[in-house]
Design an enzyme around this catalytic site. Structure first.
Site, PDB file in Angstrom:
ATOM      1  N   ASP A 123       6.405  -8.910  72.982  1.00 24.70           N
ATOM      2  CA  ASP A 123       7.556  -8.303  72.322  1.00 24.70           C
ATOM      3  C   ASP A 123       7.359  -6.788  72.333  1.00 24.70           C
ATOM      4  OD1 ASP A 123       9.844  -7.901  70.891  1.00 24.70           O
ATOM      5  OD2 ASP A 123       9.076  -8.666  68.994  1.00 24.70           O
ATOM      6  N   ASP A 176      13.619  -7.333  75.924  1.00 30.69           N
ATOM      7  CA  ASP A 176      12.300  -6.812  75.577  1.00 30.69           C
ATOM      8  C   ASP A 176      11.328  -7.882  75.071  1.00 30.69           C
ATOM      9  OD1 ASP A 176      13.939  -7.118  73.288  1.00 30.69           O
ATOM     10  OD2 ASP A 176      12.641  -5.798  72.140  1.00 30.69           O
ATOM     11  N   GLU A 177      11.629  -9.144  75.328  1.00 35.23           N
ATOM     12  CA  GLU A 177      10.828 -10.211  74.738  1.00 35.23           C
ATOM     13  C   GLU A 177      10.782 -11.405  75.695  1.00 35.23           C
ATOM     14  OE1 GLU A 177      10.844 -12.857  70.592  1.00 35.23           O
ATOM     15  OE2 GLU A 177      12.543 -11.562  71.108  1.00 35.23           O
TER      16      GLU A 177
END
Length: 349
Positions: free
Chosen positions: A8, A102-103
């Site tokens: 993350d 983003d993860e």
């Protein structure tokens, strides 16, 4: 035993903005709407110290932190950087489940890199992201998806948390229930009323009682707290919906105003659907409203084509739930499914 990494990026949007503009580094910073009706998408840790949070109105955020710098988002840039991040992921494994820009989950069970050490692989990924992109990431590593996700939050920002197989149940036993994905504020209050606060409490609680009170999620929660999570990494996700929404500078106070707001959203949704419907069909339509107290409601019904009048009917149903509250956001959505699976369902017996 599987080796699952959850990665993350830390405060992704604001980190990209601060990276590209040195004057924004180390200050309370947020990405979001800059006008009086805007909403904060994400914020820096410096801003969080003042109580600023994602999904908070910009006006409220500025009350809490008058020195807050608010910049408009640049989604094209965030998507471009996300592609660079995923290029780094692919150096280590092809078994990747993206959750957002983003993860992601990475399954490195079969990797021979670093003698198969998931810890060393995770550290090298973090190092690569920081060295090449000047961004930081927090990571969780364990044999279970949900534990890896929770673990990635333990040492944020820019940290790593390893939960080896021998420590899985101890980690879960001490876990506050509110940190488990799916346990929101209302569910947590109900669990607390049953005397359930940590994973160990649920582990020792009667499974059937949990199911009777929380349905399918009660069974899932009991499994998680007993260290059961057999979910695979989903490499390809099937898109199930397309939507558009708008937050308005001035509140909407009537059904007529709401119906007027639907028209431009409808045509924008049609444009977005053009590519999505190349190999899919429409299965349902939906309308979402967010009220001036930030509570929201969504009305969805099965339907197989775009239809302005049907959206209006859904809007009428949603507005009826306002109970006098004004409306700050209107959204339209379309549920979609692959043509093949739909055709199969319609084959005669």
């Amino acid at each position: 035993m599987r080796k699952i990494i959850h990665i993350d990026l830390d405060s992704y949007y604001v980190s990209v903005e601060a990276r590209d503009n040195p004057s924004l580094r180390g200050i309370p910073l947020a990405v979001g709407g800059k006008n009086g009706r805007g909403v904060i998408a994400t914020c820096s840790y410096e801003a969080r110290a003042f109580g600023v949070r994602s999904a908070m109105s910009t006006a409220k955020a500025l009350q809490l932190c008058p020195s807050l710098a608010v910049v408009s988002g640049n989604m094209d840039k965030y998507k471009a950087v996300s592609r660079q991040i995923h290029e780094i992921f692919r150096r280590y494994t092809d078994v990747i489940e993206p959750l957002s820009l983003d993860e992601a989950y990475l399954d490195v069970t079969g990797s021979k890199l670093f003698q198969g050490s998931a810890t060393l692989i995770a550290e090298d990924i973090r190092k690569s992201i920081q060295t090449e992109l000047n961004l930081t990431a927090s990571v969780g590593v364990s044999p279970l998806k949900f534990v890896s996700k929770v673990a990635s939050d333990v040492n944020k920002p820019n940290g790593i948390c390893i939960v080896p197989p021998s420590e899985i149940q101890t980690f879960i036993d001490e876990l506050e229930l509110g940190k488990i994905n799916g346990v929101g504020k209302v569910t947590l209050e109900k669990l607390n009323k049953l005397g359930l606060y940590k994973g160990e409490d649920v582990k020792n609680f009667d499974k059937n009682t949990l199911i009777s009170k929380f349905g399918k999620f009660g069974h899932t929660l009991w499994q998680r707290c007993n260290g059961i999570d057999d979910r695979d990494i989903v490499v390809e996700r099937v898109r199930k919906s397309v939507g558009v929404e708008r937050t308005y500078l001035n509140d909407i106070h009537s059904l007529d105003e709401c119906i007027l707001a639907i028209e431009p959203l409808y045509f924008e949704l049609e444009q977005r659907l053009e590519k999505a419907l190349a190999d899919k069909v429409i299965t349902k339509l939906g309308v979402k409203l967010k009220f001036n107290d930030f509570q929201q409601t969504t009305v969805k019904h099965k339907y197989d084509e775009m239809d302005m009048q049907f959206f209006i009917k859904l809007c009428e149903e949603a507005v009826a739930r306002s109970h006098g509250r004004s409306i700050r956001l209107v959204g339209l959505s379309v549920g979609i499914e692959p043509k093949k699976s739909t055709d199969q369902l319609q084959l005669p017996l």
